[in-house]
Design a protein around this motif. Structure first.
Motif, PDB file in Angstrom:
ATOM      1  N   GLU A  31       0.890  -1.135   0.090  1.00 41.54           N
ATOM      2  CA  GLU A  31       0.015   0.091   0.018  1.00 41.54           C
ATOM      3  C   GLU A  31       0.981   1.235   0.188  1.00 41.54           C
ATOM      4  OE1 GLU A  31      -2.913   2.670   2.942  1.00 41.54           O
ATOM      5  OE2 GLU A  31      -2.497   0.383   3.316  1.00 41.54           O
ATOM      6  N   GLU A  32       1.901   1.222   0.789  1.00 33.32           N
ATOM      7  CA  GLU A  32       2.782   2.455   0.837  1.00 33.32           C
ATOM      8  C   GLU A  32       3.501   2.575  -0.256  1.00 33.32           C
ATOM      9  OE1 GLU A  32       5.262   1.581   4.132  1.00 33.32           O
ATOM     10  OE2 GLU A  32       3.587   1.905   5.719  1.00 33.32           O
ATOM     11  N   ALA A  33       3.592   1.534  -1.302  1.00 37.46           N
ATOM     12  CA  ALA A  33       4.352   1.784  -2.410  1.00 37.46           C
ATOM     13  C   ALA A  33       3.526   2.152  -3.518  1.00 37.46           C
ATOM     14  CB  ALA A  33       5.199   0.261  -2.735  1.00 37.46           C
ATOM     15  N   GLY A  34       2.248   2.216  -3.052  1.00 34.48           N
ATOM     16  CA  GLY A  34       1.251   2.827  -4.222  1.00 34.48           C
ATOM     17  C   GLY A  34       0.768   1.502  -5.265  1.00 34.48           C
ATOM     18  N   ALA A  59      -4.032  -8.774  -8.744  1.00 30.90           N
ATOM     19  CA  ALA A  59      -3.577  -8.155 -10.013  1.00 30.90           C
ATOM     20  C   ALA A  59      -2.049  -8.002 -10.175  1.00 30.90           C
ATOM     21  CB  ALA A  59      -4.331  -7.005 -10.585  1.00 30.90           C
ATOM     22  N   PHE A  60      -1.518  -7.481  -8.906  1.00 35.03           N
ATOM     23  CA  PHE A  60      -0.045  -7.316  -8.680  1.00 35.03           C
ATOM     24  C   PHE A  60       0.674  -8.618  -8.906  1.00 35.03           C
ATOM     25  CE2 PHE A  60       3.646  -7.054  -5.992  1.00 35.03           C
ATOM     26  CZ  PHE A  60       4.472  -6.491  -6.732  1.00 35.03           C
ATOM     27  N   ILE A  75       3.188  -0.729 -13.248  1.00 36.33           N
ATOM     28  CA  ILE A  75       1.885  -0.849 -13.826  1.00 36.33           C
ATOM     29  C   ILE A  75       0.852  -0.447 -12.631  1.00 36.33           C
ATOM     30  CG2 ILE A  75       0.310  -2.222 -14.971  1.00 36.33           C
ATOM     31  CD1 ILE A  75       2.623  -3.800 -16.071  1.00 36.33           C
ATOM     32  N   MET A  76       0.967  -1.032 -11.655  1.00 37.11           N
ATOM     33  CA  MET A  76      -0.198  -0.936 -10.485  1.00 37.11           C
ATOM     34  C   MET A  76      -0.051   0.524  -9.985  1.00 37.11           C
ATOM     35  SD  MET A  76      -1.797  -3.602 -10.484  1.00 37.11           S
ATOM     36  CE  MET A  76      -2.661  -3.134  -9.119  1.00 37.11           C
TER      37      MET A  76
END
Length: 252
Positions: A31-34, A59-60, A75-76
């Motif tokens: 989450e912190e990495a986006g 998905a990731f 991409i994410m």
């Protein structure tokens, strides 16, 4: 849009973590990495994830095997920032890299077919005999005899050395280049490929593959493994595309 989705059924970090066999800290790191969209917080400050976050994590994890961790992360992040076209560009670029790898493999296989024709000509047999005589000693051969056996100039062998095609050692007492059996194999391979019209930069990856495989014969198994890895990567890209499409649909 995000708020409506975020207010659906709440999930704890451990709910996402258990589903994929990872730690709750890994989920928070994503989450912190986006890689995951930002989560809402409960009145007590705890993260409140939703099925949307679970879909993003799936998905990731599906994208990573085909595109690699770094590209999958990019991409994410692009999707979560609303830059979907950038995400598609990254995917296209990754597919282009896979195509380049396939073309390299085809060039290697083509080069090997040119190197080992079904029937050897008289001139090839003569070269083989001359090279064998040049390296008959236990300590290897020097640049002059090897160049003469191959019918090339010593300067050519030195150019091939600078390009990484051959790696002779130096005699400690004289400083002269000494070519052992593996060096002679690489020189003969480079010689035949140059005769076939291949450029030095095209030959270098093949030489690397031959060295890594331990010779020409074991290279066949390495090439089969290479085929398998490329196929697995292509299929993983398909799986990743399906999971990403599902995530995009759920985002609206």
């Amino acid at each position: 849009m995000g708020r409506n989705l975020q207010t659906s059924r709440q999930l704890r970090p451990i709910d996402l973590a258990r589903r994929h066999g990872m730690s709750t800290q890994a989920v928070r790191n994503y989450e912190e990495a986006g890689i995951l969209p930002a989560a809402d917080r409960t009145p007590h400050g705890y993260r409140a994830y939703t099925p949307l976050h679970a879909r993003a994590l799936g998905a990731f994890l599906a994208l990573a095997p085909g595109h690699g961790h770094r590209t999958a992360s990019s991409i994410m992040r692009a999707v979560n920032q609303g830059a979907v076209d950038e995400a598609f560009r990254l995917i296209d670029e990754s597919h282009a890299h896979l195509l380049d790898d396939r073309r390299t493999l085809q060039a290697v296989e083509s080069a090997l077919r040119d190197l080992t024709p079904p029937t050897a000509s008289a001139s090839d047999a003569a070269v083989d005999s001359a090279v064998g005589a040049a390296v008959s000693g236990p300590g290897g051969t020097f640049i002059g005899p090897l160049a003469g056996a191959l019918g090339i100039r010593p300067a050519t062998l030195r150019a091939w050395e600078r390009a990484g095609l051959v790696r002779p050692r130096r005699d400690p007492s004289t400083g002269y280049r000494v070519y052992d059996e593996a060096d002679v194999r690489d020189a003969r391979l480079a010689h035949q490929l140059r005769r076939g019209g291949y450029l030095l930069e095209q030959i270098a990856p093949l030489i690397v593959q031959v060295r890594a495989a331990g010779g020409l014969e074991p290279l066949e198994a390495a090439l089969c493994d290479w085929h398998g890895r490329l196929s697995a990567r292509g299929r993983a890209m398909l799986t990743g595309a399906a999971e990403l499409e599902a995530y995009l649909r759920e985002r609206g």
